[in-house]
Scaffold this motif. Structure first.
Motif, short mmCIF file in Angstrom:
data_model
loop_
_atom_site.label_atom_id
_atom_site.label_comp_id
_atom_site.label_asym_id
_atom_site.label_seq_id
_atom_site.Cartn_x
_atom_site.Cartn_y
_atom_site.Cartn_z
N VAL A 67 -3.19 9.27 0.98
CA VAL A 67 -3.14 10.36 2.35
C VAL A 67 -2.61 11.36 1.92
O VAL A 67 -3.03 12.68 2.53
CB VAL A 67 -2.29 9.64 3.60
N ASP A 68 -1.59 11.89 0.86
CA ASP A 68 -1.02 13.25 0.51
C ASP A 68 -1.95 13.76 -0.07
O ASP A 68 -2.34 15.11 -0.07
CB ASP A 68 0.14 12.73 -0.24
N ASN A 107 3.26 2.77 -1.66
CA ASN A 107 3.27 4.10 -2.12
C ASN A 107 1.96 4.89 -2.40
O ASN A 107 1.70 5.82 -2.28
CB ASN A 107 4.19 4.10 -3.44
N ALA A 108 1.10 3.88 -2.78
CA ALA A 108 -0.24 4.13 -3.22
C ALA A 108 -1.03 4.67 -1.87
O ALA A 108 -1.77 5.70 -2.01
CB ALA A 108 -1.00 2.87 -4.06
N ILE A 164 5.52 9.33 -5.21
CA ILE A 164 4.12 9.79 -5.17
C ILE A 164 3.83 10.47 -6.53
O ILE A 164 4.79 11.33 -6.77
CB ILE A 164 3.96 10.72 -4.00
N ALA A 165 3.00 10.11 -7.11
CA ALA A 165 2.78 10.66 -8.72
C ALA A 165 4.13 10.76 -9.45
O ALA A 165 4.50 11.73 -9.98
CB ALA A 165 2.19 11.93 -8.22
N GLY A 166 4.70 9.73 -9.39
CA GLY A 166 6.07 9.65 -10.18
C GLY A 166 7.20 10.44 -9.62
O GLY A 166 8.27 10.29 -10.20
#
Length: 83
Positions: free
Chosen positions: A54-55, A48-49, A19-21
């Motif tokens: 959702v995150d 992952n996207a 998530i975000a790297g």
């Protein structure tokens, strides 16, 4: 009378997602992993996207739940909306 779910009962399985790297581990029951993968395909997104989206929604909450709880809740509401 209720019955056993297809495939029986199973405990959580830990998987890593990015998530975000950043890598993070999420523990979900196999049925939730299956539902998450299906939702990602339905939204034409990599897993992952979808988790990252959702995150991003989760962290805007006043009292954000942990990511696994947010994913389970999102999937439950997705299933309810589909009915």
């Amino acid at each position: 009378m209720i019955g056993t779910p297809p495939g029986g009962f199973a405990g959580p399985v830990k998987r890593s997602v990015t998530i975000a790297g950043h890598q993070t581990s999420i523990s979900l029951e196999p049925a939730f992993w299956d539902a998450l993968e299906s939702a990602a395909m339905a939204h034409a997104l990599p897993l992952n996207a979808l988790v990252a989206q959702v995150d991003a929604l989760r962290i805007t909450a006043a009292d954000p739940p942990n990511l696994a709880s947010a994913l389970r809740t999102w999937l439950l509401y997705l299933a309810i909306d589909a009915q």
